[in-house]
Design an enzyme around this catalytic site. Sequence first.
Site: not given
Ligand SMILES: N[C@@H](CCC(=O)N[C@@H](CS)C(=O)NCC(=O)O)C(=O)O
Length: 287
Positions: A154, A231, A265
Amino acid sequence: MGSDVTEVSRSRIFGGYQCVYSHDSKELKCKAHFSIYFPPSYDEQADERLPVIYWLSGLTCTEQNFIQKSGAQRYASEHGVIIVGPDTSPRNCKIEGDSECWDFGVGAGFYVDATEPKWKEHYRMYSYVTKELPALIGSTFRIDLSRQSIMGHSMGGHGALICYLKNPGKYKSVSVFAPICNPSKCPWGQKAFKGYLGSDETTWEAYDACSLAKHYKGPINNILIDQGLSDEFLGKNQLLPDNFVVSCAESKIPIILRKHEGYDHSYFFISTFIGEHVAHHAKFLKC
Ligand SMILES: N[C@@H](CCC(=O)N[C@@H](CS)C(=O)NCC(=O)O)C(=O)O
């Protein structure tokens, strides 16, 4: 081991050690954490140096998300490669409002060197990832800096692509999961670039993988991209992988873009394909 780093944690996993270190970063002007996985073949006393793959994480992440959720250590052990993962921004810098949004400021450094007055003193993730961190780990651990590759997810996929394309030959290979491919044209990127780089959009091109690909001249190995078709951020036009395909075609840069039915995602998606990414890099790192 040099005294510039402090060990924060060390855990046995897949025969190797997953460690986290902290250090005082000169670029970020704060205490920074990074993760480092040592496969079983790593020997601190030996002359041999192992190759390294950098992992750049996405929005809201610390150095922890990847090491807790990806399962990459199993494959790093198999191939005898070190994996290093920095944090996603400076922290505890006392910049007013830096934690108000999840997609800008803390946890969202976007791997650029900021030029806007409010951010430019600390938000230098590009120089941190491409210069300070490699120099630090190369002088501290038995790592072969002539064999480096880079991957990410990402916002970190954007980071991996730009680090690769801005430094021909520095990294042997690049691979990415659901990367933000064209930040100048998507809401996440526009917010970040405006905030860190200012509103003159011509300055954004230096950190946009699509612009960089169009002008790229240098050695190139296949760029591996995995994208889940469920995603949610793909549907919201935050990632724009097809724009990157067009830019790469203009410069004859070979890419492998794999689109996977049903994957989202998250790290469920990453952990499914991370073994193939490590194997992809191992080919070029000769390990
Ligand atoms: N709802 C998500 C939105 C952000 C998101 O999807 N972040 C991805 C990278 S863009 C991530 O790796 N989040 C942390 C995880 O899944 O451990 C969050 O707050 O973590």
